[in-house]
Design an enzyme around this catalytic site. Structure first.
Site, PDB file in Angstrom:
ATOM      1  N   CYS A 326      38.322  35.842  24.920  1.00  0.00           N
ATOM      2  CA  CYS A 326      37.803  36.645  26.033  1.00  0.00           C
ATOM      3  C   CYS A 326      36.804  35.861  26.860  1.00  0.00           C
ATOM      4  CB  CYS A 326      37.068  37.877  25.518  1.00  0.00           C
ATOM      5  SG  CYS A 326      38.106  38.991  24.625  1.00  0.00           S
ATOM      6  N   ARG A 424      56.197  42.735  40.654  1.00  0.00           N
ATOM      7  CA  ARG A 424      55.248  42.611  41.758  1.00  0.00           C
ATOM      8  C   ARG A 424      54.497  41.294  41.622  1.00  0.00           C
ATOM      9  NH1 ARG A 424      49.759  45.790  41.184  1.00  0.00           N
ATOM     10  NH2 ARG A 424      49.173  45.105  39.135  1.00  0.00           N
TER      11      ARG A 424
HETATM   12  P1  XMP Z   1      40.221  38.227  18.553  1.00  0.00           P
HETATM   13  O1  XMP Z   1      38.758  37.862  18.510  1.00  0.00           O
HETATM   14  O2  XMP Z   1      40.654  38.892  17.298  1.00  0.00           O
HETATM   15  O3  XMP Z   1      40.347  39.312  19.735  1.00  0.00           O
HETATM   16  O4  XMP Z   1      41.079  37.067  18.932  1.00  0.00           O
HETATM   17  C1  XMP Z   1      41.569  39.875  20.109  1.00  0.00           C
HETATM   18  C2  XMP Z   1      41.337  40.921  21.188  1.00  0.00           C
HETATM   19  O5  XMP Z   1      40.787  40.353  22.378  1.00  0.00           O
HETATM   20  C3  XMP Z   1      41.138  41.157  23.506  1.00  0.00           C
HETATM   21  N1  XMP Z   1      41.695  40.286  24.538  1.00  0.00           N
HETATM   22  C4  XMP Z   1      41.048  39.874  25.649  1.00  0.00           C
HETATM   23  N2  XMP Z   1      39.827  40.156  26.136  1.00  0.00           N
HETATM   24  N3  XMP Z   1      40.210  38.712  27.982  1.00  0.00           N
HETATM   25  C5  XMP Z   1      39.403  39.580  27.306  1.00  0.00           C
HETATM   26  O6  XMP Z   1      38.273  39.817  27.765  1.00  0.00           O
HETATM   27  C6  XMP Z   1      41.462  38.390  27.555  1.00  0.00           C
HETATM   28  O7  XMP Z   1      42.167  37.593  28.172  1.00  0.00           O
HETATM   29  C7  XMP Z   1      41.895  39.000  26.337  1.00  0.00           C
HETATM   30  N4  XMP Z   1      43.052  38.907  25.636  1.00  0.00           N
HETATM   31  C8  XMP Z   1      42.891  39.708  24.545  1.00  0.00           C
HETATM   32  C9  XMP Z   1      42.146  42.170  23.014  1.00  0.00           C
HETATM   33  O8  XMP Z   1      41.451  43.370  22.865  1.00  0.00           O
HETATM   34  C10 XMP Z   1      42.592  41.573  21.694  1.00  0.00           C
HETATM   35  O9  XMP Z   1      43.122  42.525  20.776  1.00  0.00           O
END
Ligand code: XMP
Length: 513
Positions: A326, A424
């Site tokens: 994230c 889209r």
């Molecule tokens: P972990 O720490 O277990 O977290 O790898 C997985 C969770 O992260 C979220 N997620 C994201 N959050 N940008 C974000 O801010 C992203 O690109 C992103 N991709 C995933 C999601 O809730 C996931 O289950």
């Protein structure tokens, strides 16, 4: 309160938010567990109206984490995986649901006019070991892998190699309960050394019992629906029309399709569930599907959680920015460290008698324990599972070590994939400065991160779960809701940087865990 007073108050007492690494749990009572292996310790947890997991772990709805393989492995281990939004989603849900059956209600069939080549191809495509051979609606035989796998006479009719109807051992299921059918089938498997038994009444085929499935049913850890199928979740998002308006019809249509192929729970999983559109979507889903298990998120405190519950969610997903890939807190500066986020939200869950799932930021066993302690009923894992054999994609060499790719859902690549799926494009024109600079939406997820290859999924799950029993023994509790009570009693302390150093292995020349 005057602005100055409020300012002073905020300045002197800025709201404090803690995450898992900021705290340590404090045991104080006598523990009546005999040991960490105590049979009475239960890791069972209810995560929605109708779903109780045997371990509080779920695979994230990310394409680099959960596909059909993860969807099958996790419920076999007592958890569940969320199938991500993708063109393969329906097929993946179907694949999980078909994987284990007490009775295969719609066994795959092939016509009596087929050839050995046709059979070989169908067995491969469908990933099964046998096909019923039919003439119209009449069963004329059964053909299995061992009848065709070494044959090179591809044009030979299937009728020449199958076990024909008069030689087939079948079972008439009329008047028998499912358990009686299974028991009788086991007797026949033993007596005739068989692998598959068609259920046939007169000439009507109503199903098939497979020895492999009966064996799988003996796994007590697995989480199944009432028909013996493994459970699976599916995520949906906010579909939008070309003019960017919410497309509720598309959302409802996709949800209906997912429920139709057997999804046990639907999760409206979006980065920002503070959007009014998220509330409208939850309300619409609840209205259209009053009985379905529905999760929604992400939010990160009390009000947002309560709003989603009030709109009709059974379960709320918590976490803005804690995940390993994230970048929301970097790009937007928004989010609440996860221990406090869960702590704030749990009040809403208790008030409503509903459920919380902590999503993101779990990489060590103690993170899981503290998420549950704070009030979550389960956690979603991304990174930990992205490195295992059951995540999609192959392991890659990086110097002396192996890695697997793990990409954020809000990365440019995944955003483009979603857009392509919805027909889209949100590409901005690089030659138009207004669009290029002012209307650009920055990615909030790592584009191409690598996570350590962790091998067998079972071992990764085992490591995370192993610490939970230990925690429960120290804290003198035998189930997850009792752990929540320990948190209410304030059984935790804050950890300073020195305390954190003490908490990790230290003063060694070298070590590995
Ligand atoms: P972990 O720490 O277990 O977290 O790898 C997985 C969770 O992260 C979220 N997620 C994201 N959050 N940008 C974000 O801010 C992203 O690109 C992103 N991709 C995933 C999601 O809730 C996931 O289950």
């Amino acid at each position: 309160m005057s602005f100055l007073k409020r300012f002073r108050k905020e300045f002197e007492e800025p709201p404090l938010a803690l995450t898992f690494d900021d705290i340590s749990l404090m045991p104080s009572d006598i523990s009546y567990s005999s040991s960490r292996r105590d049979e009475d310790i239960s890791l069972k947890t209810q995560i929605s109206k109708n779903i109780t997991l045997n371990i509080p772990l779920m695979g994230s709805y990310m394409p680099t984490v959960s596909g059909e393989k993860m969807g099958i492995t996790l419920p076999q281990l007592g958890g569940m995986a969320w199938m991500p939004r993708s063109p393969e989603q329906l097929r993946q849900v179907q694949g999980v649901k078909r994987h284990e059956n007490k009775i295969i209600e719609e066994p795959y069939k092939i016509s009596h006019t087929a050839t050995v080549g046709d059979v070989q191809q169908q067995l491969k495509v469908l990933g099964v070991g046998a096909l019923l051979v039919m003439e119209g609606s009449n069963l004329v035989g059964l053909v299995s892998t061992r009848d065709v796998d070494l044959r090179e006479d591809y044009n030979l009719p299937v009728t020449e190699v199958m076990t024909s109807r008069d030689m087939l051992v079948t079972l008439d299921p009329r008047g028998l309960s499912e358990d009686e059918i299974t028991r009788k089938a086991v007797e026949l498997f033993i007596e005739h050394r068989l692998e598959k038994i068609p259920l046939v009444s007169d000439d009507y085929v109503s199903g098939l019992v497979s020895k492999k499935d009966v064996k799988k049913m003996q796994n007590k850890l697995a989480v199944r629906d009432k028909d013996g199928h493994l459970i699976v979740g599916a995520s949906v998002g906010l579909s939008r029309k070309e003019n960017n308006d919410l497309d509720l019809d598309a959302l409802v249509e996709q949800t209906a399709k997912l429920l139709d192929v057997g999804a046990d729970i639907i999760g409206l999983a979006i980065a920002n569930a503070y959007l009014n559109d998220a509330i409208i979507a939850v309300e619409a889903l609840r209205k259209t599907f009053p009985d379905m298990d529905l999760a929604a998120g992400s939010v990160t405190e009390y009000e947002g959680t309560k709003r989603l519950f009030d709109a009709g969610a059974d379960t709320v997903l918590l976490g803005i920015g804690p995940g390993s890939i994230c970048e929301t807190r970097i790009v937007a500066g928004v989010g609440v460290p996860q221990f406090t986020a869960i702590r704030l939200a749990q009040k809403a869950a208790r008030e409503e008698g509903k459920f919380l799932i902590a999503d993101g930021g779990i990489s060590e066993p103690h993170h899981l324990n503290k998420a549950l302690f704070a009030g979550a009923s389960g956690v979603i894992l991304g990174n930990v599972l992205a490195g295992t054999d059951d995540s999609p994609g192959e392991k890659e060499r990086a110097g002396n070590t192996w890695v697997k790719i793990h990409r954020g859902l809000a990365s440019d690549t995944e955003k483009k994939n979603f857009d392509a799926m919805n027909n889209r494009s949100r590409e901005v024109d690089p030659n138009n400065l207004y669009e290029y600079v002012y209307k650009h939406v920055e990615a909030e997820g790592v584009e191409s991160g690598f996570t350590a290859y962790r091998g067998d999924t079972v071992n990764a799950v085992r490591r995370i779960i192993g610490g939970l029993r230990s925690c429960m023994t120290y804290m003198g509790v035998k189930d997850i809701p009792s752990l929540w009570k320990r948190c209410d009693e304030g059984k935790y302390v804050r950890v300073t940087p020195a305390g954190s150093r003490e908490s990790n292995p230290h003063d060694l020349l070298s070590f590995h865990t």
